[in-house]
Write a protein that holds these residues in place. Sequence first.
Motif, short mmCIF file in Angstrom:
data_model
loop_
_atom_site.label_atom_id
_atom_site.label_comp_id
_atom_site.label_asym_id
_atom_site.label_seq_id
_atom_site.Cartn_x
_atom_site.Cartn_y
_atom_site.Cartn_z
N THR A 3 0.81 -1.12 -0.12
CA THR A 3 0.04 0.04 -0.10
C THR A 3 0.82 1.20 0.03
OG1 THR A 3 -0.21 -0.07 2.32
CG2 THR A 3 -1.89 -1.17 1.16
N GLU A 10 -5.38 6.03 0.59
CA GLU A 10 -4.69 4.74 0.99
C GLU A 10 -4.81 3.62 -0.04
OE1 GLU A 10 -1.73 2.82 3.03
OE2 GLU A 10 -2.63 4.92 3.61
N CYS A 11 -4.02 3.58 -0.64
CA CYS A 11 -4.03 2.51 -2.12
C CYS A 11 -3.22 1.50 -2.12
CB CYS A 11 -3.56 3.56 -3.39
SG CYS A 11 -4.23 5.23 -3.88
N GLN A 12 -3.84 0.48 -2.99
CA GLN A 12 -3.00 -0.63 -3.06
C GLN A 12 -2.39 -0.56 -4.30
OE1 GLN A 12 -5.91 -3.87 -3.20
NE2 GLN A 12 -5.61 -4.20 -1.01
N SER A 31 -9.31 1.69 -1.71
CA SER A 31 -9.90 0.29 -0.75
C SER A 31 -11.03 -0.12 -1.46
CB SER A 31 -10.25 1.09 0.67
OG SER A 31 -11.18 1.69 0.45
#
Length: 104
Positions: A3, A10-12, A31
Amino acid sequence: MPTVNFIDYECQVKVSRYADGLTPCLRLVDSEGIPVATATVNVSNLQLAPDCVVIKNYSENEGILEALIAAEILHPTGQTVPVGHCIGHICQLTSKMLAHLSSV
């Protein structure tokens, strides 16, 4: 999946490959799986090491390079390459990201 915090999301980090089947592609999704940004750019006729990518750190992606470095996704090489009228940053993927890349 690794992440990273980018533009207050908040990114993957999703790893795939471009159509050439060789060049890694990094995409950031939130998310819920909604695309936030594509961090890389595929520069035709550029021969990169298999563990390297070109990062788009301009326009809507400004600040993405610093975010990916802070999240230990990649290491800067200090090399750049022209991308249209802008500059792309050649970076090496960390071992953490290479593990994800090997499965795609």
